[in-house]
Design an enzyme around this catalytic site. Structure first.
Site, PDB file in Angstrom:
ATOM      1  N   SER A   8      35.095 -17.142   5.150  1.00 21.74           N
ATOM      2  CA  SER A   8      36.307 -17.149   4.331  1.00 21.74           C
ATOM      3  C   SER A   8      36.603 -18.561   3.830  1.00 21.74           C
ATOM      4  CB  SER A   8      37.496 -16.639   5.146  1.00 21.74           C
ATOM      5  OG  SER A   8      38.670 -16.876   4.408  1.00 21.74           O
ATOM      6  N   HIS A  33      33.804 -14.663   1.245  1.00 18.20           N
ATOM      7  CA  HIS A  33      35.069 -13.926   1.349  1.00 18.20           C
ATOM      8  C   HIS A  33      36.164 -14.797   0.731  1.00 18.20           C
ATOM      9  CE1 HIS A  33      37.799 -10.935   3.164  1.00 18.20           C
ATOM     10  NE2 HIS A  33      38.613 -11.961   3.381  1.00 18.20           N
ATOM     11  N   ASP A  35      40.127 -15.100  -0.314  1.00 17.01           N
ATOM     12  CA  ASP A  35      41.461 -14.574  -0.022  1.00 17.01           C
ATOM     13  C   ASP A  35      42.458 -14.982  -1.094  1.00 17.01           C
ATOM     14  OD1 ASP A  35      41.133 -13.309   2.581  1.00 17.01           O
ATOM     15  OD2 ASP A  35      40.645 -15.327   3.291  1.00 17.01           O
ATOM     16  N   MET A  37      46.221 -14.743  -2.376  1.00 19.85           N
ATOM     17  CA  MET A  37      47.575 -14.447  -1.850  1.00 19.85           C
ATOM     18  C   MET A  37      48.627 -14.831  -2.883  1.00 19.85           C
ATOM     19  SD  MET A  37      47.178 -16.079   1.922  1.00 19.85           S
ATOM     20  CE  MET A  37      45.764 -15.733   2.956  1.00 19.85           C
ATOM     21  N   HIS A  66      39.376 -10.472  -1.521  1.00 24.71           N
ATOM     22  CA  HIS A  66      40.406  -9.778  -0.732  1.00 24.71           C
ATOM     23  C   HIS A  66      41.765 -10.090  -1.358  1.00 24.71           C
ATOM     24  CE1 HIS A  66      42.494  -9.560   3.514  1.00 24.71           C
ATOM     25  NE2 HIS A  66      42.930  -8.633   2.698  1.00 24.71           N
ATOM     26  N   MET A  68      45.509 -10.030  -1.454  1.00 29.50           N
ATOM     27  CA  MET A  68      46.742  -9.835  -0.678  1.00 29.50           C
ATOM     28  C   MET A  68      47.887 -10.069  -1.651  1.00 29.50           C
ATOM     29  SD  MET A  68      45.458 -11.717   2.740  1.00 29.50           S
ATOM     30  CE  MET A  68      44.025 -12.325   1.871  1.00 29.50           C
ATOM     31  N   MET A 137      42.341  -5.554   9.200  1.00 28.61           N
ATOM     32  CA  MET A 137      42.917  -6.871   9.475  1.00 28.61           C
ATOM     33  C   MET A 137      43.125  -7.007  10.981  1.00 28.61           C
ATOM     34  SD  MET A 137      43.053  -8.381   6.624  1.00 28.61           S
ATOM     35  CE  MET A 137      43.718  -9.879   7.353  1.00 28.61           C
ATOM     36  N   GLY A 144      45.070 -18.402   7.781  1.00 28.72           N
ATOM     37  CA  GLY A 144      43.862 -18.552   8.583  1.00 28.72           C
ATOM     38  C   GLY A 144      44.259 -19.094   9.951  1.00 28.72           C
ATOM     39  N   ASP A 173      38.583  -8.767   9.705  1.00 26.74           N
ATOM     40  CA  ASP A 173      39.053 -10.012   9.089  1.00 26.74           C
ATOM     41  C   ASP A 173      40.208 -10.629   9.879  1.00 26.74           C
ATOM     42  OD1 ASP A 173      39.683 -12.054   7.366  1.00 26.74           O
ATOM     43  OD2 ASP A 173      40.396 -10.765   5.725  1.00 26.74           O
TER      44      ASP A 173
HETATM   45  C1  DX5 Z   1      43.995 -13.852   6.457  1.00 26.94           C
HETATM   46  C2  DX5 Z   1      42.760 -13.783   5.604  1.00 26.94           C
HETATM   47  C3  DX5 Z   1      41.512 -14.099   6.328  1.00 26.94           C
HETATM   48  C4  DX5 Z   1      41.445 -15.507   6.839  1.00 26.94           C
HETATM   49  C5  DX5 Z   1      40.614 -15.485   8.091  1.00 26.94           C
HETATM   50  O1  DX5 Z   1      45.079 -13.389   5.746  1.00 26.94           O
HETATM   51  O2  DX5 Z   1      42.597 -12.494   5.047  1.00 26.94           O
HETATM   52  O3  DX5 Z   1      40.360 -13.813   5.545  1.00 26.94           O
HETATM   53  O4  DX5 Z   1      40.888 -16.405   5.940  1.00 26.94           O
HETATM   54  O5  DX5 Z   1      40.706 -16.732   8.652  1.00 26.94           O
HETATM   55  P1  DX5 Z   1      40.388 -16.999  10.182  1.00 26.94           P
HETATM   56  O6  DX5 Z   1      38.948 -16.629  10.381  1.00 26.94           O
HETATM   57  O7  DX5 Z   1      40.679 -18.437  10.327  1.00 26.94           O
HETATM   58  O8  DX5 Z   1      41.302 -16.110  10.980  1.00 26.94           O
HETATM   59 ZN    ZN Z   2      40.603 -11.974   4.050  1.00 28.99          ZN
END
Ligand code: DX5
Ligand code: ZN
Length: 215
Positions: A8, A33, A35, A37, A66, A68, A137, A144, A173
């Site tokens: 990610s 990956h 993310d 947001m 992904h 969000m 999730m 993260g 994830d």
């Molecule tokens: C959280 C994200 C994850 C995140 C995972 O909302 O969807 O993809 O980047 O990060 P780690 O591996 O640090 O939990």
């Molecule tokens: Zn993610």
């Protein structure tokens, strides 16, 4: 099937993003990956279309995007145009999930559906035959570096039982690291997303390879 690893980029060093992308190219990672947001669906804002577009120019592996965000249906074509190969939307963000999935597939992308920790896997039952990936999730989305929620194992196992001839991949994830990855694979995960445990480690490339080479 050998599990896939999707680092990610959220946890990468954005001061030198190109270097981080190249590092993933050179590793045994399977996907990127990414993310996205919006500060509405989750209490954080990450990056959007221009960054995905930039990563796509350098990336030599599929982009697993992904979303969000609220109203993901408004952005499907835009993410296709900036290079997404797999587009994952949240179950909790879609009033008309079936329509959104159809639209993702019409745009020639693989369709994924993500579920928050409080969302039971059986709510996806009627849609499983239409999708390519379920993202479970294992933390509350938005950040993260959080700890893996142990209850996720039960969800992975339940979802694995609903598979008909491996028609969709189970992605996990949040909070995945070298110490818990083996157990997560054992529960039935096909794709492991790892952010902090990769990019905050001393040697991100070897961290990716170590997760990939677990059996
Ligand atoms: C959280 C994200 C994850 C995140 C995972 O909302 O969807 O993809 O980047 O990060 P780690 O591996 O640090 O939990
Ligand atoms: Zn993610």
């Amino acid at each position: 099937m050998k599990h896939l690893v999707a680092p990610s980029i959220l946890a990468a060093n954005f001061n030198n993003l190109d270097k981080e992308v190249k590092l993933v190219n050179n590793s045994q990672a399977d996907w990127f990956h990414l993310d996205v947001m919006d500060g509405l669906f989750v209490p954080n804002i990450s990056f959007g279309i221009p960054i995905v577009k930039h990563i796509n120019k350098i990336a030599k592996k599929p982009l697993d995007v992904h979303l969000m965000i609220e109203n993901p249906s408004n952005y499907i074509e835009k993410f296709k145009n900036c290079g997404a190969d797999i587009l994952t939307v949240h179950y909790e963000a879609c009033k008309h999930l079936h329509r959104v999935i159809e639209n993702i597939k019409k745009n020639n992308m693989k369709a994924g559906v993500a579920i928050n920790p409080h969302t039971p896997v059986n709510l996806l039952k009627e849609i499983l035959k239409d999708i390519d990936l379920v993202c479970i999730m294992s933390v509350n989305p938005g950040f993260g570096g959080q700890s893996f929620i142990l209850q996720t194992h039960e969800k992975i196992k339940k979802l694995a039982k609903l598979k008909i001839e491996n028609n969709f991949l189970i992605e996990v994830d949040g909070g995945v690291n070298i110490d818990n990855a083996k157990e997560i694979i054992k529960s039935g995960a096909d794709v492991l997303v790892a952010g902090s445990s990769v990019f905050k480690s001393e040697n991100p490339e070897s961290a990716i390879d170590k997760i990939k080479n677990l059996s």
